[in-house]
Enzyme design. Structure first.
Site, PDB file in Angstrom:
ATOM      1  N   SER A   1      12.949  10.500  -3.759  1.00 21.45           N
ATOM      2  CA  SER A   1      14.047  10.726  -2.796  1.00 21.45           C
ATOM      3  C   SER A   1      13.967  12.140  -2.217  1.00 21.45           C
ATOM      4  CB  SER A   1      15.392  10.435  -3.445  1.00 21.45           C
ATOM      5  OG  SER A   1      15.681  11.346  -4.479  1.00 21.45           O
ATOM      6  N   ARG A   2      14.616  13.093  -2.851  1.00 18.86           N
ATOM      7  CA  ARG A   2      14.538  14.495  -2.433  1.00 18.86           C
ATOM      8  C   ARG A   2      14.465  15.347  -3.702  1.00 18.86           C
ATOM      9  NH1 ARG A   2      13.194  13.109   1.839  1.00 18.86           N
ATOM     10  NH2 ARG A   2      14.103  13.516   3.875  1.00 18.86           N
TER      11      ARG A   2
ATOM     12  N   GLU B   1       8.916  22.736  -1.519  1.00 20.82           N
ATOM     13  CA  GLU B   1       7.708  22.092  -0.981  1.00 20.82           C
ATOM     14  C   GLU B   1       7.102  22.991   0.081  1.00 20.82           C
ATOM     15  OE1 GLU B   1       8.819  18.151   0.249  1.00 20.82           O
ATOM     16  OE2 GLU B   1       9.446  17.580  -1.761  1.00 20.82           O
TER      17      GLU B   1
ATOM     18  N   HIS C   1       4.747  14.591  -1.297  1.00 23.53           N
ATOM     19  CA  HIS C   1       5.774  14.057  -0.379  1.00 23.53           C
ATOM     20  C   HIS C   1       5.103  13.111   0.628  1.00 23.53           C
ATOM     21  CE1 HIS C   1       9.977  14.880   1.498  1.00 23.53           C
ATOM     22  NE2 HIS C   1       9.571  13.635   1.761  1.00 23.53           N
TER      23      HIS C   1
HETATM   24  P1  NAD Z   1      20.050   4.412   1.851  1.00 20.87           P
HETATM   25  O1  NAD Z   1      21.063   5.205   2.617  1.00 20.87           O
HETATM   26  O2  NAD Z   1      19.763   3.014   2.254  1.00 20.87           O
HETATM   27  O3  NAD Z   1      20.462   4.393   0.303  1.00 20.87           O
HETATM   28  C1  NAD Z   1      20.955   5.489  -0.387  1.00 20.87           C
HETATM   29  C2  NAD Z   1      21.911   4.947  -1.450  1.00 20.87           C
HETATM   30  O4  NAD Z   1      22.290   6.034  -2.301  1.00 20.87           O
HETATM   31  C3  NAD Z   1      23.197   4.353  -0.851  1.00 20.87           C
HETATM   32  O5  NAD Z   1      23.392   3.034  -1.323  1.00 20.87           O
HETATM   33  C4  NAD Z   1      24.287   5.291  -1.360  1.00 20.87           C
HETATM   34  O6  NAD Z   1      25.499   4.618  -1.623  1.00 20.87           O
HETATM   35  C5  NAD Z   1      23.652   5.808  -2.640  1.00 20.87           C
HETATM   36  N1  NAD Z   1      24.264   7.038  -3.147  1.00 20.87           N
HETATM   37  C6  NAD Z   1      24.774   8.075  -2.441  1.00 20.87           C
HETATM   38  N2  NAD Z   1      25.256   8.995  -3.306  1.00 20.87           N
HETATM   39  C7  NAD Z   1      25.055   8.513  -4.566  1.00 20.87           C
HETATM   40  C8  NAD Z   1      25.321   9.013  -5.872  1.00 20.87           C
HETATM   41  N3  NAD Z   1      25.947  10.176  -6.053  1.00 20.87           N
HETATM   42  N4  NAD Z   1      24.943   8.254  -6.940  1.00 20.87           N
HETATM   43  C9  NAD Z   1      24.306   7.064  -6.764  1.00 20.87           C
HETATM   44  N5  NAD Z   1      24.068   6.529  -5.542  1.00 20.87           N
HETATM   45  C10 NAD Z   1      24.413   7.253  -4.466  1.00 20.87           C
HETATM   46  O7  NAD Z   1      18.732   5.307   1.870  1.00 20.87           O
HETATM   47  P2  NAD Z   1      17.235   4.844   1.507  1.00 20.87           P
HETATM   48  O8  NAD Z   1      16.557   4.354   2.732  1.00 20.87           O
HETATM   49  O9  NAD Z   1      17.266   3.995   0.288  1.00 20.87           O
HETATM   50  O10 NAD Z   1      16.604   6.283   1.180  1.00 20.87           O
HETATM   51  C11 NAD Z   1      17.046   7.033   0.065  1.00 20.87           C
HETATM   52  C12 NAD Z   1      16.535   8.461   0.189  1.00 20.87           C
HETATM   53  O11 NAD Z   1      15.112   8.463   0.055  1.00 20.87           O
HETATM   54  C13 NAD Z   1      16.754   9.094   1.582  1.00 20.87           C
HETATM   55  O12 NAD Z   1      18.042   9.642   1.728  1.00 20.87           O
HETATM   56  C14 NAD Z   1      15.667  10.147   1.653  1.00 20.87           C
HETATM   57  O13 NAD Z   1      16.154  11.407   1.229  1.00 20.87           O
HETATM   58  C15 NAD Z   1      14.622   9.651   0.657  1.00 20.87           C
HETATM   59  N6  NAD Z   1      13.363   9.331   1.351  1.00 20.87           N
HETATM   60  C16 NAD Z   1      12.216   9.883   0.889  1.00 20.87           C
HETATM   61  C17 NAD Z   1      11.003   9.591   1.508  1.00 20.87           C
HETATM   62  C18 NAD Z   1       9.706  10.135   0.994  1.00 20.87           C
HETATM   63  O14 NAD Z   1       8.787  10.341   1.794  1.00 20.87           O
HETATM   64  N7  NAD Z   1       9.544  10.322  -0.294  1.00 20.87           N
HETATM   65  C19 NAD Z   1      10.999   8.777   2.647  1.00 20.87           C
HETATM   66  C20 NAD Z   1      12.186   8.189   3.071  1.00 20.87           C
HETATM   67  C21 NAD Z   1      13.374   8.471   2.413  1.00 20.87           C
END
Ligand code: NAD
Length: 338
Positions: A237-238, A267, A286
């Site tokens: 995620s991040r 990063e 990443h």
């Molecule tokens: P999404 O918005 O569909 O899902 C995120 C989920 O996290 C939501 O269901 C939300 O309710 C939940 N959430 C928020 N706060 C929370 C908490 N405190 N505890 C538990 N759950 C919580 O997003 P997604 O498409 O699934 O992407 C998730 C994250 O992945 C993005 O926000 C981004 O930062 C990261 N990402 C990383 C890459 C990478 O290259 N590694 C690429 C895309 C996205």
């Protein structure tokens, strides 16, 4: 006469032939800039109707947002918008949009790859064999049958659900914590539980939350101490969602058995980072979102969002859908884009 509708990409990194072709056909001018500071961005965007952002660290702060007199959309070539002050944009009546679905498949594939590599110790075995060894690999770590393990998802959004769907074939028990889902789980085979239960009962924990003030440092020392000593944490995620000094301590003192990280607090990962010395840590740069297919998908989505707003419609993936736009917008529709 109104000036032409202008989109300013403030941190461009590649060639924009595709974007230019589609946008100019829609009468939209694309300006590309390499702006690193708030001052650079403000100077570049005084005439911008749309601010286009690529980088994860480009500072779209409240100060920048207050200095965008014409801006109606800030759109990012990404999912995570943690470098954009979305609350400030909402207050200013500026819509923020991302490319919510462009890499769901890639990041979930990457999470599955890291989960399986962790469960089967693929990377440490590979290093072992490359170092000239063969017999004796079991001393690396005892292996468990994957179907006997519990997978814990932190966040159950798009990427976590796609990960669960792909992992379902391994017949593991699957748990997830997501306080924003009310009622039952939105993914078959995944039980919605508390974060404490996910951490306490899972063998593999996969993190999929956005970076927000609430999730920064969510996986902290107390979280690692509550996990099984045989467990592994995977983060696609991040980086700052994990308290990295706490993770390093958890690895050093064996509160957990390993980590697989596509994202880290700083990063690029500094050459001297302690994470580089742990054999039980898998690191990727990443790269979770990357594929030829996702890259063309994100470019299409960004152009579609700009075209939609230029034609007076909401973009397909607004991050602040409750904002009151400074220039009224009609609902998103496919027809809003060329
Ligand atoms: P999404 O918005 O569909 O899902 C995120 C989920 O996290 C939501 O269901 C939300 O309710 C939940 N959430 C928020 N706060 C929370 C908490 N405190 N505890 C538990 N759950 C919580 O997003 P997604 O498409 O699934 O992407 C998730 C994250 O992945 C993005 O926000 C981004 O930062 C990261 N990402 C990383 C890459 C990478 O290259 N590694 C690429 C895309 C996205």
């Amino acid at each position: 006469m109104n000036p032409p509708f202008q989109a300013v990409n403030v941190d461009c990194n590649f060639d924009y032939a595709y974007e230019r072709e589609r946008l100019s056909a829609a009468g939209i001018t694309l300006v590309t800039q390499k702006s690193v500071s708030e001052e650079d961005i403000i100077a570049a965007c005084t005439g911008a109707d749309v601010v286009v952002v690529e980088g994860a660290r480009t500072p779209i702060t409240e100060r920048v947002i207050q200095a965008l007199p014409r801006c109606r959309l800030i759109v990012k070539y990404a999912v995570g918008v943690d470098n954009i002050d979305v609350a400030a944009a909402t207050r200013a009546g500026i819509v923020v949009a991302n490319a919510a679905d462009y890499c769901t498949e890639e990041v979930s594939d990457h999470a599955v790859a890291l989960l399986l590599a962790s469960a089967r110790r693929v990377v440490s075995m590979d290093r072992f064999v490359h170092a000239g060894n063969w017999a004796g690999y079991t001393r690396l770590h005892p292996l468990r049958r994957v179907s006997q393990l519990t997978l814990g998802l932190v966040g159950l959004g798009r990427i976590a659900r796609a990960t669960a769907r792909k992992m379902a074939g391994f017949r593991m028990r699957m748990l997830a914590a997501d306080p924003y889902l009310t009622g039952a789980s939105n993914e078959p085979g995944v039980d919605l539980v508390s974060l404490e239960t996910v951490l306490r009962e899972s063998d593999l924990v996969s993190v999929h939350v956005p970076l927000t003030p609430e999730t920064r440092g969510l996986i902290n020392e107390a979280a690692f101490r509550s996990m099984k000593p045989t467990s592994v944490i995977v983060n696609t995620s991040r980086g700052p969602v994990i308290d990295q000094p706490a993770l390093e301590r958890a690895l050093e003192e064996k509160w957990i058995a390993g980590a697989a990280l596509d994202v880290v607090a700083e990063e690029p990962l500094p050459a001297t980072s302690a994470l580089r010395r742990f054999d039980q840590v898998i690191l990727t740069p990443h790269a979770g979102a990357d594929s030829i297919d996702s890259m063309s998908h994100v470019r299409r989505t960004v152009v579609t969002s700009i075209e939609a707003v230029a034609r007076g419609h909401w973009p397909p993936f607004p991050v602040n859908p409750k904002a009151t736009p400074r220039f009224p917008l009609r609902p998103w529709s496919e027809a809003a884009s060329g």
